[in-house]
Enzyme design. Structure first.
Site, short mmCIF file in Angstrom:
data_model
loop_
_atom_site.label_atom_id
_atom_site.label_comp_id
_atom_site.label_asym_id
_atom_site.label_seq_id
_atom_site.Cartn_x
_atom_site.Cartn_y
_atom_site.Cartn_z
N LYS A 26 0.83 -1.20 0.00
CA LYS A 26 0.00 0.00 0.00
C LYS A 26 0.87 1.26 0.00
O LYS A 26 0.57 2.23 -0.68
CB LYS A 26 -0.92 -0.01 1.22
CG LYS A 26 -2.15 0.85 1.04
CD LYS A 26 -3.04 0.80 2.26
CE LYS A 26 -3.90 -0.46 2.28
NZ LYS A 26 -4.64 -0.60 3.54
N THR A 32 -2.47 -4.83 -2.46
CA THR A 32 -2.92 -6.09 -3.03
C THR A 32 -3.79 -6.81 -2.01
O THR A 32 -3.37 -7.07 -0.89
CB THR A 32 -1.72 -7.01 -3.37
OG1 THR A 32 -0.96 -7.27 -2.18
CG2 THR A 32 -0.85 -6.39 -4.44
N ASN A 34 -5.24 -9.91 -0.48
CA ASN A 34 -4.81 -11.31 -0.43
C ASN A 34 -5.99 -12.23 -0.14
O ASN A 34 -6.77 -11.97 0.77
CB ASN A 34 -3.77 -11.50 0.69
CG ASN A 34 -2.48 -10.75 0.41
OD1 ASN A 34 -2.48 -9.53 0.24
ND2 ASN A 34 -1.38 -11.47 0.36
N GLU A 84 -2.87 -12.60 -4.83
CA GLU A 84 -3.02 -11.20 -4.43
C GLU A 84 -3.52 -10.40 -5.62
O GLU A 84 -2.97 -10.51 -6.71
CB GLU A 84 -1.67 -10.59 -4.03
CG GLU A 84 -0.90 -11.36 -3.01
CD GLU A 84 0.38 -10.64 -2.60
OE1 GLU A 84 0.43 -9.39 -2.68
OE2 GLU A 84 1.33 -11.33 -2.21
N PHE A 114 13.54 -9.10 -8.24
CA PHE A 114 13.99 -7.73 -8.51
C PHE A 114 15.15 -7.39 -7.60
O PHE A 114 15.17 -7.76 -6.43
CB PHE A 114 12.85 -6.73 -8.31
CG PHE A 114 11.79 -6.88 -9.35
CD1 PHE A 114 11.91 -6.24 -10.57
CD2 PHE A 114 10.69 -7.69 -9.13
CE1 PHE A 114 10.95 -6.40 -11.55
CE2 PHE A 114 9.72 -7.85 -10.11
CZ PHE A 114 9.86 -7.20 -11.31
P1 ADP Z 1 -1.75 -6.63 3.15
O1 ADP Z 1 -0.30 -6.95 3.35
O2 ADP Z 1 -2.58 -6.80 4.40
O3 ADP Z 1 -2.34 -7.37 1.98
P2 ADP Z 1 -1.63 -4.29 1.43
O4 ADP Z 1 -0.67 -3.14 1.67
O5 ADP Z 1 -1.31 -5.21 0.30
O6 ADP Z 1 -1.80 -5.06 2.82
O7 ADP Z 1 -3.09 -3.65 1.25
C1 ADP Z 1 -4.16 -4.51 0.88
C2 ADP Z 1 -5.50 -4.07 1.41
O8 ADP Z 1 -5.79 -2.74 0.99
C3 ADP Z 1 -6.61 -4.92 0.85
O9 ADP Z 1 -6.84 -6.08 1.65
C4 ADP Z 1 -7.81 -3.98 0.86
O10 ADP Z 1 -8.51 -4.10 2.08
C5 ADP Z 1 -7.19 -2.60 0.74
N1 ADP Z 1 -7.31 -1.97 -0.58
C6 ADP Z 1 -7.69 -0.67 -0.78
N2 ADP Z 1 -7.69 -0.34 -2.06
C7 ADP Z 1 -7.29 -1.45 -2.75
C8 ADP Z 1 -7.11 -1.73 -4.15
N3 ADP Z 1 -7.31 -0.79 -5.09
N4 ADP Z 1 -6.72 -2.98 -4.50
C9 ADP Z 1 -6.49 -3.93 -3.56
N5 ADP Z 1 -6.65 -3.72 -2.22
C10 ADP Z 1 -7.04 -2.50 -1.81
MG MG Z 2 -1.42 -7.51 0.05
#
Ligand code: ADP
Ligand code: MG
Length: 161
Positions: A26, A32, A34, A84, A114
């Site tokens: 994020k 992403t 999951n 994801e 990467f």
């Molecule tokens: P995590 O490691 O918990 O997966 P991320 O940083 O990958 O954290 O953020 C994923 C979470 O962000 C998702 O589970 C969802 O709740 C939220 N989210 C918000 N906007 C999006 C988006 N455009 N695509 C995917 N997930 C999103």
């Molecule tokens: Mg994620």
């Protein structure tokens, strides 16, 4: 390298959105969502790891373009897989615990290692551009109206007569 999934081999997967392994997606601007490990464990092993393009639906939101990564899950010492999905739409709030429906249309590329963060981010941004071009074509575009997504909308009304 671009492989087309053969006709008929597009696939559907739905599961619950769980917390990932805090790799900071994020913060990079590419969150992403999951899928839960039980759902992922049901994926046939013939499904290749890599990056896919497709459509995604979460709750009552409109169907969104998505780039999906299927790979090994470092959190479980790479013994289980992870799925994801980055949804190409802005959400006001996180949607952990929601059911996420995915339709994967096209296998785009294998996973890559990467050496630095910039390369990774550039590659993902390139994936997102190519996903946009691909999904805007008439055939892939039509598939966002699949009954799979309308069924997911009505299934929130469980218990209705
Ligand atoms: P995590 O490691 O918990 O997966 P991320 O940083 O990958 O954290 O953020 C994923 C979470 O962000 C998702 O589970 C969802 O709740 C939220 N989210 C918000 N906007 C999006 C988006 N455009 N695509 C995917 N997930 C999103
Ligand atoms: Mg994620």
């Amino acid at each position: 390298m671009v492989f087309e999934l053969r006709p008929g081999s597009l696939f559907y997967i739905a599961g619950t959105v769980v917390h990932g392994f805090g790799r900071g997606s994020k913060q990079l601007g590419i969150p992403t969502a999951n899928l839960d490990t039980y759902t992922v464990s049901q994926l046939p092993s013939s499904v290749a790891n890599g990056i896919y393009f497709g459509w995604a639906k979460v709750d009552e939101h409109r169907v969104a373009k998505t780039v999906v990564s299927i790979g090994w899950n470092p959190y479980f010492k790479n013994s289980t897989r992870s799925v994801e999905a980055h949804l190409m739409r802005t959400f006001q709030e996180d949607f952990y615990d929601s059911v996420l429906h995915l339709l994967l249309l096209k296998y785009h590329r294998p996973e890559r290692d990467f050496y630095n963060l910039n390369d990774l981010i550039e590659c993902i941004q390139d994936d997102i551009r190519q996903a946009t071009d691909y999904l805007n074509q008439p055939e892939p575009s039509r598939l966002k109206d699949t009954p799979w997504f309308s069924a997911s909308a009505t299934s929130t009304e469980n218990g209705m007569p």
